[in-house]
Structure formats: structure tokens, C-alpha cells
Design an enzyme around this catalytic site. Structure first.
Site, short mmCIF file in Angstrom:
data_model
loop_
_atom_site.label_atom_id
_atom_site.label_comp_id
_atom_site.label_asym_id
_atom_site.label_seq_id
_atom_site.Cartn_x
_atom_site.Cartn_y
_atom_site.Cartn_z
NE ARG A 61 -11.10 -4.46 1.31
CZ ARG A 61 -10.09 -3.65 1.65
NH1 ARG A 61 -10.28 -2.65 2.47
NH2 ARG A 61 -8.88 -3.78 1.10
CG HIS B 125 -8.62 0.31 -2.37
ND1 HIS B 125 -7.83 -0.75 -1.97
CD2 HIS B 125 -9.26 0.75 -1.23
CE1 HIS B 125 -7.97 -0.94 -0.67
NE2 HIS B 125 -8.83 -0.05 -0.21
CD GLN C 239 -13.02 -1.23 -0.04
OE1 GLN C 239 -12.13 -1.07 0.78
NE2 GLN C 239 -14.25 -1.59 0.31
NE ARG D 281 -3.79 0.78 2.16
CZ ARG D 281 -4.96 0.91 2.80
NH1 ARG D 281 -5.06 1.70 3.85
NH2 ARG D 281 -6.02 0.25 2.40
CB CYS E 142 -13.81 1.82 0.87
SG CYS E 142 -13.24 3.53 0.98
CG ASP F 281 -13.18 7.17 -0.67
OD1 ASP F 281 -13.07 6.90 0.54
OD2 ASP F 281 -12.19 7.24 -1.44
#
Ligand code: CP
Ligand code: NVA
Length: 337
Positions: A322, A140, A143, A113, A277, A236
């Protein structure tokens, strides 16, 4: 027959629709098996991965992604090492290229990440083991698997559903939704000021994919139109990790009209679900939430507390997913069948 052994997982543009669906089916299977419990006290699948280890590089903070990789590794019988934003040599004293070559000698897979997508691509170029993107500024992808699994669980299938994304549609979450919807034959709408639309290049790429899968891509500044008959409404944070504090004022001004609130949800289908998310600023119970409230007088940001806490909100199923989806990525790219 899909076989993902040895593959990197850097962005969904690199995967076919069939491969993405395979990962979703595998996620559902691993979830079912975990819920069914262990065999003779041993976690399912443990045997096949004993002796393997994975490295988890986080140049930005994380709760869900890091915990998902760690739990997935443990469930599969593997060891894992967390390397946080400080404490390792990465970036300060050691290049990505050298890091990739060192970690490949010790680990069977590497999660990364960080900031630019080019960094995870470079890591993958020099690593001899699968590299998994745990979030970059641009994408991402893990996700997306969790979100698609959650949508499938609610609607039974994905093709033909309308997904509307409200907010900064040119960053990791917006870009990734556009790609995954195109790949899976869904109707994607980005609803935000035109300054926040994704790049024309990515839009063209996704439109071409959607033309093959029966999906579509729409960009609009109009909330009523954007949310009209949506099956899924998502958003988001307005300011992402790594962005400077100074952008808050402009973002609040520009994106407040695109807050997911009762009115926005009223345009969607009555059966619509809400996804985020996480983490989310839906109240002032966080340090940042408090600071923003004091400075700008706004107590809810990208989503109202009402929508976040409503029955339509599936954010905690999404968060749980996830782990099951990340496990599927690790499992299949390390040769699990
Ligand atoms: N959604 C997500 O990636 O959460 P974390 O930042 O907590 O990993
Ligand atoms: N866009 C957000 C996503 C967090 C999971 C960020 O990059 O901070």
C-alpha cells in the site's frame, strides 16, 4: 511516454492500461530504492518535494491508507496533515466545494476517503491540485495498485491470470478488482449470490474493456467453478464501513458459503495466492469479531484463520505494498519522474 503530472486519481476507469502499468513499475522502483536505503542519510527523492504539503481527509477510519500516505509524504520530504472523521468543518459546516477551494490554497495534493464516489469527484472538480481517492463506497483504487504489485511479485506478470473475488462483489473492493482485471487483461470472476453481483452497467463497461485487453469477466454463484484454477483468490469483510449493523445477520447467512476456506482454496491452482485488503475477521481477536461470535456463533468470517495464516496468504506483503504504491501515485501526479 506516460506523464501523470497534475492528474487526479479517483478511479481506475479514468486510467489507461499503460498508465496503470506505469504506476506499478514506478511502485516497484520506489520500493527497490527504499529497500536500498538512503543517500547520505537523506531519504531518496526527498529533494524534489521539499516544501510541498498534502492534506489527508478521512471521513471513515483507516490504518493502512492513512499510514501509507503519511510515510510516503515523509519519505518524499513533504509535510502532511491528517483530518479525521471528527474535528474539521468538512461536511458539517463547510461544503465539499468550499473545502476543495480552501485546501487548494494551502496544499499540493488532497487525499479523500469518504462515502459516495460523487463526493471525491466533486472535491476533484473544485480543487486546483491533484485529488487521490483513499476509498469510497464504490471504489478503492490505491488498494488495487498494491494488490497488482503483490501479484506481479509472485507471478512475474499479470496478463492472463485468473483472479477470483469471493463475497460482496458489488461494493468498493469487488468493483475495483473487476475494473483493474479488465484493464490489465486478467480473468476476473466474482463468486457470490447473484444479489451481490456488481451492477449490469459496470459489468458491461468492464466486459467491453476486457474485450480489448484479452481479459474476461465471469459472474458465478458456484464456488467450485468460481475458484477453479484461480491464480489469486481474494475476499473482503462482509459488512463495510458505514453500513448499518442490522445487515450482519443477512450477510452471514448469504456469504458464509463463500468463505475462503481450505475447500475453496483446493479448487484453485496449487500455486494460488490469497489476498485481503485488511482489516479481516479471521478470528475473534477484535471487538467486532467477538461480538459477532457471541451473537451468531461464528468465529471466522470471510476467511478462515487457517487460510489467512497459510503460506499462500500474502496479505502482509499486500499491506506493505500500500505504501509503495501510494507513494507512486503521489510522486507521479506531483510531477515525479
Ligand atoms: N485496506 C485498507 O484500506 O485499510 P485501512 O482501512 O486500514 O486504510
Ligand atoms: N469494503 C471495505 C474495505 C476496507 C478497506 C470497507 O469499505 O469497509
Amino acid at each position: 511516454m506516460v506523464d501523470l503530472t497534475g492528474r487526479d486519481f479517483l478511479k481506475l476507469l479514468d486510467y489507461t492500461s499503460e498508465e496503470i502499468q506505469y504506476l506499478l513499475d514506478m511502485s516497484a522502483r520506489l520500493k527497490r530504492e527504499k529497500k536500498a536505503g538512503s543517500v547520505n542519510g537523506a531519504p531518496l527523492h526527498k529533494g524534489s518535494f521539499t516544501g510541498k504539503n498534502i492534506a489527508l481527509i478521512f471521513e471513515k477510519n483507516s490504518t493502512r491508507t492513512s499510514c501509507s500516505f503519511e510515510v510516503a509524504a515523509s519519505d518524499l520530504g513533504m509535510g502532511s496533515t491528517y483530518l479525521g472523521p471528527t474535528g474539521s468543518q468538512i461536511g458539517t459546516k463547510e461544503s465539499i466545494e468550499d473545502t476543495a477551494r480552501v485546501l487548494s490554497r494551502m496544499y499540493d495534493g488532497i487525499e479523500y476517503r469518504g462515502f459516495g464516489q460523487e463526493l471525491v469527484e466533486e472535491l476533484a472538480k473544485y480543487a486546483d491540485v491533484p485529488v487521490w481517492n483513499g476509498l469510497t463506497n464504490e471504489f478503492h483504487p490505491t488498494q488495487m495498485l498494491a494488490d497488482m504489485l503483490t501479484i506481479e511479485e509472485n507471478f512475474g506478470s499479470l496478463k492472463g491470470l485468473k483472479l477470483t473475488y469471493m463475497g460482496d462483489a458489488r461494493y468498493n473492493m469487488g468493483n475495483s478488482y473487476m475494473v483493474v482485471c479488465a484493464k490489465l487483461g486478467m480473468h476476473y470472476t466474482a463468486c457470490c449470490p447473484s444479489a451481490y453481483f456488481p451492477t449490469p452497467e459496470l459489468v458491461e463497461t468492464c466486459k467491453a474493456i476486457a474485450a480489448e485487453t484479452g481479459g474476461s469477466i465471469t459472474l458465478t454463484e458456484n464456488v467450485a467453478e468460481g475458484c477453479k484454477d484461480a491464480d489469486v483468490v481474494c475476499t473482503d469483510v462482509w459488512v463495510s464501513m458505514g453500513e448499518p449493523e442490522e445487515v450482519w445477520e443477512q450477510r452471514i447467512h448469504d456469504l458464509k458459503p463463500y468463505q475462503v476456506n481450505r475447500e475453496a482454496m483446493s479448487y484453485a491452482k496449487p500455486t494460488a495466492i490469497f489476498l485481503h485488503c485488511l482489516p479481516s475477521f479471521h478470528n475473534t481477536q477484535t471487538q467486532v469479531g467477538k461480538e459477532i461470535a457471541e451473537k451468531y456463533g461464528i468465529t471466522e468470517m470471510e476467511v478462515t484463520d487457517e487460510v489467512f495464516e497459510s503460506a499462500q496468504s500474502k496479505v502482509f506483503d499486500e499491506a506493505e505494498n500500500r505504501m509503495h504504491t501510494i507513494k507512486a501515485v503521489v510522486y507521479t501526479t506531483l510531477g515525479g519522474k
